[in-house]
Design a protein around this motif. Structure first.
Motif, PDB file in Angstrom:
ATOM      1  N   ARG A  71      11.022 -11.532  -0.891  1.00 23.98           N
ATOM      2  CA  ARG A  71      10.878 -11.907  -2.299  1.00 23.98           C
ATOM      3  C   ARG A  71       9.826 -11.088  -3.034  1.00 23.98           C
ATOM      4  N   VAL A  72       8.901 -10.478  -2.322  1.00 25.69           N
ATOM      5  CA  VAL A  72       7.838  -9.703  -2.995  1.00 25.69           C
ATOM      6  C   VAL A  72       7.867  -8.236  -2.598  1.00 25.69           C
ATOM      7  N   ARG A  73       8.934  -7.790  -1.986  1.00 22.84           N
ATOM      8  CA  ARG A  73       8.967  -6.441  -1.420  1.00 22.84           C
ATOM      9  C   ARG A  73       8.876  -5.348  -2.489  1.00 22.84           C
ATOM     10  N   ASN A  74       9.208  -5.678  -3.749  1.00 22.12           N
ATOM     11  CA  ASN A  74       9.151  -4.687  -4.820  1.00 22.12           C
ATOM     12  C   ASN A  74       7.802  -4.644  -5.527  1.00 22.12           C
ATOM     13  N   ASN A  75       6.852  -5.456  -5.062  1.00 21.43           N
ATOM     14  CA  ASN A  75       5.511  -5.489  -5.654  1.00 21.43           C
ATOM     15  C   ASN A  75       4.500  -5.277  -4.530  1.00 21.43           C
ATOM     16  N   GLN A  76       3.954  -4.049  -4.434  1.00 19.80           N
ATOM     17  CA  GLN A  76       3.100  -3.700  -3.296  1.00 19.80           C
ATOM     18  C   GLN A  76       1.862  -4.579  -3.205  1.00 19.80           C
ATOM     19  N   GLU A  77       1.262  -4.900  -4.343  1.00 21.28           N
ATOM     20  CA  GLU A  77       0.046  -5.724  -4.326  1.00 21.28           C
ATOM     21  C   GLU A  77       0.343  -7.126  -3.786  1.00 21.28           C
ATOM     22  N   LYS A  78       1.424  -7.726  -4.255  1.00 19.18           N
ATOM     23  CA  LYS A  78       1.811  -9.053  -3.762  1.00 19.18           C
ATOM     24  C   LYS A  78       2.222  -8.989  -2.295  1.00 19.18           C
ATOM     25  N   LEU A  79       2.875  -7.891  -1.906  1.00 14.82           N
ATOM     26  CA  LEU A  79       3.294  -7.732  -0.516  1.00 14.82           C
ATOM     27  C   LEU A  79       2.080  -7.673   0.404  1.00 14.82           C
ATOM     28  N   ASN A  80       1.080  -6.863   0.037  1.00 13.93           N
ATOM     29  CA  ASN A  80      -0.141  -6.764   0.846  1.00 13.93           C
ATOM     30  C   ASN A  80      -0.797  -8.128   1.025  1.00 13.93           C
ATOM     31  N   LYS A  81      -0.914  -8.840  -0.067  1.00  9.22           N
ATOM     32  CA  LYS A  81      -1.590 -10.138  -0.041  1.00  9.22           C
ATOM     33  C   LYS A  81      -0.807 -11.150   0.793  1.00  9.22           C
ATOM     34  N   LEU A 187       3.324  -1.473  19.099  1.00 11.11           N
ATOM     35  CA  LEU A 187       3.825  -0.392  18.249  1.00 11.11           C
ATOM     36  C   LEU A 187       3.990  -0.843  16.807  1.00 11.11           C
ATOM     37  N   ASN A 188       4.449  -2.070  16.611  1.00 13.75           N
ATOM     38  CA  ASN A 188       4.597  -2.597  15.253  1.00 13.75           C
ATOM     39  C   ASN A 188       3.271  -2.611  14.511  1.00 13.75           C
ATOM     40  N   PHE A 189       2.223  -3.026  15.218  1.00 14.68           N
ATOM     41  CA  PHE A 189       0.921  -3.126  14.570  1.00 14.68           C
ATOM     42  C   PHE A 189       0.378  -1.731  14.240  1.00 14.68           C
ATOM     43  N   ILE A 190       0.603  -0.773  15.137  1.00 12.13           N
ATOM     44  CA  ILE A 190       0.170   0.605  14.883  1.00 12.13           C
ATOM     45  C   ILE A 190       0.898   1.174  13.666  1.00 12.13           C
ATOM     46  N   ASN A 191       2.173   0.811  13.528  1.00 17.59           N
ATOM     47  CA  ASN A 191       3.034   1.328  12.456  1.00 17.59           C
ATOM     48  C   ASN A 191       2.853   0.582  11.136  1.00 17.59           C
ATOM     49  N   LEU A 192       2.077  -0.500  11.169  1.00 20.50           N
ATOM     50  CA  LEU A 192       1.991  -1.432  10.043  1.00 20.50           C
ATOM     51  C   LEU A 192       1.483  -0.776   8.760  1.00 20.50           C
ATOM     52  N   ARG A 193       0.543   0.139   8.870  1.00 19.62           N
ATOM     53  CA  ARG A 193      -0.094   0.741   7.695  1.00 19.62           C
ATOM     54  C   ARG A 193       0.870   1.588   6.852  1.00 19.62           C
ATOM     55  N   LYS A 194       2.032   1.892   7.393  1.00 18.76           N
ATOM     56  CA  LYS A 194       3.033   2.611   6.598  1.00 18.76           C
ATOM     57  C   LYS A 194       3.598   1.737   5.480  1.00 18.76           C
ATOM     58  N   TYR A 195       3.491   0.428   5.651  1.00 18.12           N
ATOM     59  CA  TYR A 195       4.143  -0.489   4.717  1.00 18.12           C
ATOM     60  C   TYR A 195       3.170  -1.358   3.927  1.00 18.12           C
ATOM     61  N   VAL A 196       2.049  -1.719   4.533  1.00 18.55           N
ATOM     62  CA  VAL A 196       1.086  -2.580   3.834  1.00 18.55           C
ATOM     63  C   VAL A 196      -0.336  -2.123   4.139  1.00 18.55           C
ATOM     64  N   SER A 197      -1.242  -2.515   3.270  1.00 21.15           N
ATOM     65  CA  SER A 197      -2.656  -2.259   3.496  1.00 21.15           C
ATOM     66  C   SER A 197      -3.303  -3.517   4.068  1.00 21.15           C
ATOM     67  N   LEU A 198      -4.147  -3.331   5.082  1.00 18.54           N
ATOM     68  CA  LEU A 198      -4.866  -4.457   5.668  1.00 18.54           C
ATOM     69  C   LEU A 198      -6.286  -4.576   5.114  1.00 18.54           C
ATOM     70  N   LYS A 199      -6.595  -3.783   4.096  1.00 19.11           N
ATOM     71  CA  LYS A 199      -7.900  -3.880   3.437  1.00 19.11           C
ATOM     72  C   LYS A 199      -8.005  -5.233   2.739  1.00 19.11           C
ATOM     73  N   PRO A 200      -9.037  -6.037   3.054  1.00 15.98           N
ATOM     74  CA  PRO A 200      -9.152  -7.384   2.468  1.00 15.98           C
ATOM     75  C   PRO A 200      -9.064  -7.377   0.943  1.00 15.98           C
ATOM     76  N   ILE A 201      -8.254  -8.292   0.417  1.00 18.28           N
ATOM     77  CA  ILE A 201      -8.018  -8.369  -1.026  1.00 18.28           C
ATOM     78  C   ILE A 201      -8.862  -9.476  -1.661  1.00 18.28           C
ATOM     79  N   GLY A 202      -8.997 -10.600  -0.943  1.00 18.86           N
ATOM     80  CA  GLY A 202      -9.725 -11.738  -1.494  1.00 18.86           C
ATOM     81  C   GLY A 202      -8.810 -12.622  -2.326  1.00 18.86           C
TER      82      GLY A 202
END
Length: 402
Positions: A71-81, A187-202
């Motif tokens: 449902r949020v795949r087209n909004n990167q900010e919402k996807l990350n959060k 492997l999924n976790f290593i590859n994760l940064r291609k799709y989302v950022s794990l930098k804390p958003i708050g």
């Protein structure tokens, strides 16, 4: 980020499903002949126990996460959060459940007899949150999922032939049995940064996820009761041999069910997306195609399993498993029943936010399975467990149809 067509996703998932069909055809005949019913029963029992702890740590995230990401795949900010919020819930639950598992190994006598096996298989509890499979499915990255899974299955296959040579090597079978899933998670976790950022958003809103996750968790609990409880109850009420016989019967059914549900597995994110953007016609067209697919594929597979149960068992497991013939024939109709209930429950009710109705159906099935297992397992062993599963799947489907 490229979102592939449903046809491409289906082809990729069917290749993955075919690998789930082919690899057991190679490995199980070898392993069952080397380890026998007792050795395969030990590993199956341990994996069934661990699956309950993994399920408790995951709650309803594996299904809820797919829908939430779609449902949020087209909004990167919402996807990350969204990913960070769901992953946080999973990690906290994993720590709590892992502590409970460690206590269980030390205090439950049935587990202490194979403590090393339980420690090894328990690694899946620790690594499961890292897999974020729901993210890859929600983003419809089925090409990556298929390639990763097949590669790791090859590694497991090679190691299996290298290390398993006698009935005492059942612990190595436990290692190779979990290697593909554990490796996939890493492997999924290593590859994760291609799709989302794990930098804390708050400004996280964890609470919004808890209710739907818990509703789906109730469904997961009920489903696991009548899928894994058979092995657990056989392990406690009968012997490792009974568990091994039942495992052989269920192995064929599981392989064939995966073929029947291969299309449905790729539909949940797309159907959830259609509902979000109010494309109801596309939703209904896709459901009709899925229904036709299930009927055409499941009916002949079900009949084949009933009429050629003994031949399948001899081919897959050897003559030492002929005692599982009746159990396999009894459980064969679930190939069709599961195909239909998977379509109605996961592909229709879940995208429409009707998880409660889905929970009612699987709770009814779980209750039926528990009662019938208590009655029939002591008398009929593996066949009794199969009968309980058959009735449970029928109850689930009838409630969903209603």
């Amino acid at each position: 980020m490229q979102i592939r067509s449903v046809k491409f996703n289906f082809v990729m998932n069917f290749i993955l499903t075919a690998s789930n069909f082919i690899f057991p055809l190679i490995t199980f005949p070898y392993v069952s002949r080397i380890l026998g019913a007792s050795g395969t029963g030990k590993v199956s029992f341990a994996i069934s126990i661990v699956s309950y702890f993994t399920m408790a740590a995951a709650l309803g995230i594996p299904t809820y996460g797919i829908r939430a990401v779609a449902r949020v795949r087209n909004n990167q900010e919402k996807l990350n959060k969204t990913v960070q919020e769901i992953l946080s819930i999973h990690l906290v639950m994993m720590v709590l459940v892992l502590l409970a598992y460690i206590v269980a190994i030390d205090f439950i006598p049935r587990f202490q007899s194979d403590k090393l096996l339980f420690w090894i298989v328990g690694i899946t509890i620790l690594l499961d949150p890292l897999g974020v499979n729901w993210l890859y499915q929600g983003l419809e990255q089925y090409g990556y999922i298929a390639k990763r899974s097949i590669f790791l299955k090859f590694i497991s296959l090679i190691l299996m032939f290298i290390f398993i040579h006698s009935s005492e090597d059942y612990v190595f079978y436990g290692v190779t049995s979990i290697l593909a899933s554990a490796g996939s998670n890493v492997l999924n976790f290593i590859n994760l940064r291609k799709y989302v950022s794990l930098k804390p958003i708050g400004n996280y809103n964890i609470k919004q996820h808890l209710k739907p996750i818990m509703i789906l968790f109730a469904q997961v609990i009920a489903v696991n009761v009548y899928t894994n409880l058979d092995n657990v109850m056989l392990g406690f009420m009968k012997t490792d041999v009974d568990v091994g016989l039942y495992t052989a019967a269920v192995k064929v059914k599981t392989i064939l069910v995966s073929l029947v549900t291969s299309l449905g597995a790729v539909l949940l994110p797309r159907l959830s997306y259609y509902i979000t953007v109010n494309k109801k016609n596309e939703f209904y067209v896709l459901i009709r195609k899925a229904y036709n697919f299930v009927i055409v594929v499941a009916l002949p597979l079900m009949l084949f399993t009933i009429f050629y149960a003994q031949d399948c068992l001899i081919f897959l497991s050897g003559k030492g498993f002929i005692g599982a013939t009746l159990a396999m024939q009894i459980i064969a109709p679930t190939i069709l029943l599961i195909g239909l209930s998977n379509l109605l429950g996961i592909q229709v009710l879940t995208p429409l936010n009707r998880e409660k109705q889905l929970v009612y159906s699987v709770v009814a099935g779980a209750i039926a399975d528990l009662i019938l297992n208590i009655i029939f397992i002591p008398k009929m062993g593996a066949a009794g467990a199969a009968f309980g599963t058959l009735v449970a799947e029928l109850v689930v489907l009838l409630v969903q149809v209603f």
